[in-house]
Design a protein around this motif. Structure first.
Motif, PDB file in Angstrom:
ATOM      1  N   ALA A  56       0.838  -1.206   0.000  1.00  0.00           N
ATOM      2  CA  ALA A  56       0.000   0.000   0.000  1.00  0.00           C
ATOM      3  C   ALA A  56       0.872   1.256   0.000  1.00  0.00           C
ATOM      4  CB  ALA A  56      -0.946  -0.005   1.204  1.00  0.00           C
ATOM      5  N   GLY A  57       1.987   1.198   0.731  1.00  0.00           N
ATOM      6  CA  GLY A  57       2.916   2.328   0.730  1.00  0.00           C
ATOM      7  C   GLY A  57       3.520   2.558  -0.646  1.00  0.00           C
ATOM      8  N   LEU A  58       3.912   1.495  -1.319  1.00  0.00           N
ATOM      9  CA  LEU A  58       4.464   1.629  -2.673  1.00  0.00           C
ATOM     10  C   LEU A  58       3.426   2.184  -3.641  1.00  0.00           C
ATOM     11  CD1 LEU A  58       6.578  -1.654  -2.985  1.00  0.00           C
ATOM     12  CD2 LEU A  58       7.367   0.666  -2.429  1.00  0.00           C
ATOM     13  N   MET A  59       2.181   1.724  -3.495  1.00  0.00           N
ATOM     14  CA  MET A  59       1.104   2.235  -4.351  1.00  0.00           C
ATOM     15  C   MET A  59       0.828   3.712  -4.067  1.00  0.00           C
ATOM     16  SD  MET A  59      -1.409  -1.093  -4.303  1.00  0.00           S
ATOM     17  CE  MET A  59      -2.751  -0.210  -5.054  1.00  0.00           C
ATOM     18  N   ASN A  68       1.359   9.254   2.968  1.00  0.00           N
ATOM     19  CA  ASN A  68       0.865   7.900   3.215  1.00  0.00           C
ATOM     20  C   ASN A  68       1.843   6.853   2.699  1.00  0.00           C
ATOM     21  OD1 ASN A  68      -1.601   8.235   4.638  1.00  0.00           O
ATOM     22  ND2 ASN A  68      -2.521   9.009   2.758  1.00  0.00           N
ATOM     23  N   GLY A  69       2.549   7.145   1.617  1.00  0.00           N
ATOM     24  CA  GLY A  69       3.559   6.208   1.121  1.00  0.00           C
ATOM     25  C   GLY A  69       4.632   5.961   2.156  1.00  0.00           C
ATOM     26  N   THR A  70       5.115   7.037   2.759  1.00  0.00           N
ATOM     27  CA  THR A  70       6.136   6.921   3.797  1.00  0.00           C
ATOM     28  C   THR A  70       5.596   6.164   5.009  1.00  0.00           C
ATOM     29  OG1 THR A  70       7.157   8.983   3.084  1.00  0.00           O
ATOM     30  CG2 THR A  70       7.673   8.221   5.322  1.00  0.00           C
ATOM     31  N   ALA A  71       4.399   6.542   5.460  1.00  0.00           N
ATOM     32  CA  ALA A  71       3.814   5.908   6.642  1.00  0.00           C
ATOM     33  C   ALA A  71       3.598   4.419   6.419  1.00  0.00           C
ATOM     34  CB  ALA A  71       2.490   6.585   6.997  1.00  0.00           C
ATOM     35  N   PHE A  72       2.948   4.068   5.335  1.00  0.00           N
ATOM     36  CA  PHE A  72       2.605   2.666   5.109  1.00  0.00           C
ATOM     37  C   PHE A  72       3.835   1.816   4.820  1.00  0.00           C
ATOM     38  CE2 PHE A  72      -1.779   4.220   3.468  1.00  0.00           C
ATOM     39  CZ  PHE A  72      -2.217   4.411   4.760  1.00  0.00           C
ATOM     40  N   ALA A  73       4.766   2.333   4.028  1.00  0.00           N
ATOM     41  CA  ALA A  73       5.972   1.545   3.720  1.00  0.00           C
ATOM     42  C   ALA A  73       6.822   1.344   4.972  1.00  0.00           C
ATOM     43  CB  ALA A  73       6.784   2.223   2.628  1.00  0.00           C
ATOM     44  N   LEU A  75       5.852   1.514   8.205  1.00  0.00           N
ATOM     45  CA  LEU A  75       5.161   0.640   9.154  1.00  0.00           C
ATOM     46  C   LEU A  75       5.098  -0.797   8.643  1.00  0.00           C
ATOM     47  CD1 LEU A  75       2.287   2.998  10.326  1.00  0.00           C
ATOM     48  CD2 LEU A  75       4.318   2.312  11.616  1.00  0.00           C
ATOM     49  N   GLY A  76       4.924  -0.974   7.349  1.00  0.00           N
ATOM     50  CA  GLY A  76       4.926  -2.317   6.777  1.00  0.00           C
ATOM     51  C   GLY A  76       6.256  -3.020   6.997  1.00  0.00           C
ATOM     52  N   ALA A  77       7.346  -2.284   6.760  1.00  0.00           N
ATOM     53  CA  ALA A  77       8.678  -2.872   6.973  1.00  0.00           C
ATOM     54  C   ALA A  77       8.890  -3.222   8.442  1.00  0.00           C
ATOM     55  CB  ALA A  77       9.751  -1.904   6.489  1.00  0.00           C
ATOM     56  N   LEU A  78       8.446  -2.352   9.332  1.00  0.00           N
ATOM     57  CA  LEU A  78       8.611  -2.615  10.760  1.00  0.00           C
ATOM     58  C   LEU A  78       7.750  -3.789  11.228  1.00  0.00           C
ATOM     59  CD1 LEU A  78       8.915   1.028  12.041  1.00  0.00           C
ATOM     60  CD2 LEU A  78      10.654  -0.751  12.219  1.00  0.00           C
ATOM     61  N   TRP A  79       6.493  -3.863  10.778  1.00  0.00           N
ATOM     62  CA  TRP A  79       5.638  -4.994  11.172  1.00  0.00           C
ATOM     63  C   TRP A  79       6.221  -6.304  10.664  1.00  0.00           C
ATOM     64  CZ3 TRP A  79       2.639  -5.100  15.023  1.00  0.00           C
ATOM     65  CH2 TRP A  79       1.828  -4.023  15.373  1.00  0.00           C
ATOM     66  N   PHE A  80       6.698  -6.305   9.427  1.00  0.00           N
ATOM     67  CA  PHE A  80       7.277  -7.525   8.869  1.00  0.00           C
ATOM     68  C   PHE A  80       8.503  -7.941   9.673  1.00  0.00           C
ATOM     69  CE2 PHE A  80       9.795 -10.116   6.004  1.00  0.00           C
ATOM     70  CZ  PHE A  80       8.838 -10.976   5.486  1.00  0.00           C
TER      71      PHE A  80
END
Length: 184
Positions: A56-59, A68-73, A75-80
């Motif tokens: 979603a961040g990349l999109m 939102n790209g920064t936030a989602f990417a 947070l996605g990296a951190l959750w993973f």
């Protein structure tokens, strides 16, 4: 969109992914559901919070939505990373939560809409409490942090649902969703 809702499809997907992940993670920390722990949230954190949020961040970046790209990417990296890592020690877990909290604090202070800031602010408090709980080996404080994560997840989920249903997302400017402008 109607009713002052400007969230695009990518933002809606990102907020849903973040909300579901925070709800699962937070409920696992609270021990409110018998037999469900934070470890049970790992697969949700890896796939929904990690991969889906990162995509979603990349999109969002593709749509030129850098906030939102920064936030989602991020947070996605951190959750993973959280989902696939073995913290090893309580201090390592506490350090990870503190570093994660710095990202949430940055997102809170970056501005944006009220629901986004509320989500990131509650998540920041949750992570700080869980970091302190990890360092102090305090299960009670970890449960409180879990409840803050649940609250953050509920706000993120509401923000996505409000955008889908065209509900007002501003605390000011609309009264009861009827298009009546509030004064003051």
């Amino acid at each position: 969109m109607d009713n002052d809702v400007s969230a695009g499809a990518t933002t809606i997907v990102g907020r849903l992914a973040l909300g579901i992940t925070l709800l699962a993670f937070g409920l696992g920390r609270t021990d409110v559901i018998d037999g469900v722990s934070a470890a049970d949230a790992v697969s949700i954190a890896q796939y929904v919070g990690g991969i889906a949020l990162f995509v979603a961040g990349l999109m969002a970046f593709r749509d030129r939505d850098t906030a939102n790209g920064t936030a989602f990417a991020a947070l996605g990296a951190l959750w993973f990373t959280w989902a696939v890592s073995d913290a090893g020690s309580a201090n390592a877990a506490g350090l990870f939560f503190l570093l994660f909290a710095l990202v949430a604090l940055s997102l809170t202070l970056a501005g944006g809409d009220q629901l986004g800031q509320g989500t990131y602010g509650l998540f920041f408090v949750s992570l700080v409490l869980m970091a302190i709980a990890a360092f102090a080996d305090n299960d009670g404080l970890a449960k409180v942090g879990g409840w803050f994560a649940v609250a953050a997840g509920a706000v993120a989920w509401y923000a996505a649902t409000a955008a889908l249903a065209h509900w007002p997302t501003s605390l000011r400017g609309r009264a009861a969703g009827r298009g009546v402008t509030a004064t003051g």
